[in-house]
Scaffold this motif. Sequence first.
Motif, PDB file in Angstrom:
ATOM      1  N   THR A 153      -8.337 100.994  69.499  1.00 31.96           N
ATOM      2  CA  THR A 153      -7.278 100.000  69.628  1.00 31.96           C
ATOM      3  C   THR A 153      -7.457  99.066  68.238  1.00 31.96           C
ATOM      4  O   THR A 153      -6.520  98.489  67.723  1.00 31.96           O
ATOM      5  N   ASN A 157      -4.527  98.451  65.381  1.00 34.16           N
ATOM      6  CA  ASN A 157      -4.185  96.778  65.134  1.00 34.16           C
ATOM      7  C   ASN A 157      -4.239  96.706  63.872  1.00 34.16           C
ATOM      8  O   ASN A 157      -3.557  96.098  63.059  1.00 34.16           O
ATOM      9  N   THR A 161      -1.549  96.512  60.989  1.00 37.87           N
ATOM     10  CA  THR A 161      -1.079  95.069  60.212  1.00 37.87           C
ATOM     11  C   THR A 161      -1.102  95.287  58.845  1.00 37.87           C
ATOM     12  O   THR A 161      -0.463  94.602  58.120  1.00 37.87           O
TER      13      THR A 161
END
Length: 591
Positions: A153, A157, A161
Amino acid sequence: MKITKYKSNNCGELNLNNINEEVTLSGWVACVRDLGGMIFVELRDRTGFFQLVSDPQVNPEAHKTFEKLKTEFVVTVRGKITRRPEETYNEKYATGQVEMYPGLIEILSEAKTLPFMLDDDSVSEDIRLKYRYLDIRREKTLNNLILRHKIVTATRNYLNTQNFLEVETPVLINTTPEGARDYLVPSRVHEGKFYALPQSPQIFKQLLMVGGVEKYYQIAKCFRDEDLRSDRQPEFTQIDLEMSFVEQQDVIDLVEGLLVDTFKEAGVEIKPPFIQMTYQDAVETYGSDRPDTRFDLKLFDVTDIMQASTFEAFKGVIADGGTVRAIRIPGVANYSRKDMDDVRSLAISFGAKGLAWVTYMETGEVKSPVFKFLTEEQIAELQTRSGAEKGDIVFFVADKPKVVFDVLGRFRLYFGKKLGLIDENKHNLLWVVDFPMFDYSEEEQRYMSVHHPFTSPNLADIDKMETDPANCRSIAYDIVYNGTELGGGSVRIHSSEVQERVFKALGFSEEEVQKKFGFMVNAFKYGTPPHAGLALGLDRLVALLARTESIRDVIAFPKNSSAKCLMTDAPAEASLIQLRELHLKSTVTKK
RNA sequence: GGGAGCGUAGCUCAGUUGGUUAGAGCGCAUGCCUGUCACGCAUGAGGUCGCGAGUUCGAGCCUCGUCGUUCCCGCCA
């Protein structure tokens, strides 16, 4: 959480704040403590344990069900969260101050006696693998899967980003000409033809760069049909990424940020930038391209001293292009003759032809079988260079450089472990850069890619591809964590001319190139951005952060060391009908 | 492909120099037990000593083979 018929709360999340709340809990019976009257039951779900209590005088109806409970029954209960009597608080559990006298209890599923106890950490691995679904109920195994999830995860992420696109690449592809053995998949439609499972998405991710994706990543399954180790599975997962319009340092910067975020999930704080060490320095200083810098014990060069000595054996090795290197091992001067024989056998098992040493005894006496070949000055110089003190032994190996560094590198690790020199609390990350482009294979009688055939040569060395391949550097880099290679990558070739020169240096004929890589060489003729990337071994990363030895511990359903799944018994025989459809005939004779 | 270790009750293990009926802890079953949390107490069931062959009066123990499993070397661009 969403309230369902079975659950309004999770077991492990209840505490004094929930007093008097009416909740529904479901889970497994971890433990029954039947006191004759009262019965205590520990209810377990993914989040933890919660204590249920039954008193025949409080609720005779529910108590009848409680009397039937056995370990690992699945139950659902409803009742009010109450405070335990203060003197019975259990500090071991987060929920140790609360409990429930369920008004309602229902057995959802009974359970046979388990083949092993979930709280027994010494159960052998083959039994845990056979009943992996039970093993996963164990806190340790489940926590490893949770950590893995958190790391994946965090990876997604972070890369999202940074504007990366997650793109899937095919699993049924062509065989890879270089590299590991492929897993083959026979084609039913195309008689006599085979797919292979990818060893990595390498070519596809480069073609995504040609396609203008610019920033790609994938949590990619990879397959290699080689013998297994505790850190090698036939199918494993890479965090695979590739970027266009970047150079080596850009990839390094990005990955350092990624590692900061993933390590944070394991509660480990790391501070980039990490050291960048050249391949040559790593090998000469630590005898390894993935140095463990948690302890010192550096190799040093004594070729010049031995060259000037009268030790013909060493001088001969040096004359043949060999080298003599040494390592100082502290505190072993009291080794017996047998100990030294063992050390010598160890050196030989590592590939050395022999072993020489100097012993600096506690008494101050200095002994060595090679002293008779050396002058006083040379002996003094040896001591200065090694920094040897009383109690130390300095070991020498003379051979081809590759052998010498390999042997002493393994020696270094062996003694590092044996003497307890490794600080387990350290988190040493470093980059190894400037890998060589090629490595000569005696077996194949040709140069092979050290990384892979799409790795760019160092532009300063580009003409060495033809003139001096052994000394041609590539733009490849590895990330190393505590002596383990976590991943590696390179700047790729984006010019079809350079790519063709590399194929030529690898000894591929033009026909072979056209056949195996034609589509790629062609693709590169339509405008290819400079690009670079890297892949991290997810299983290794999680295993290291979970502080476990084996990547099997961080894979839900791993294979054992002979590539078998002990739970499903895969691989298994296929029926004759299946084989016929696939145009296959087994050459195995049945016993 | 090669080397090493392990294989005895459901689990983890002990088993002396080859010698009577193969043991322990946990788990399991039954009974007792009203504040346990490794609950306690009592009783009991549970064994193809991985498999096969050999040596021996006699093999869990020795030999050979074989199977399973773990680790290492080779292999893993």
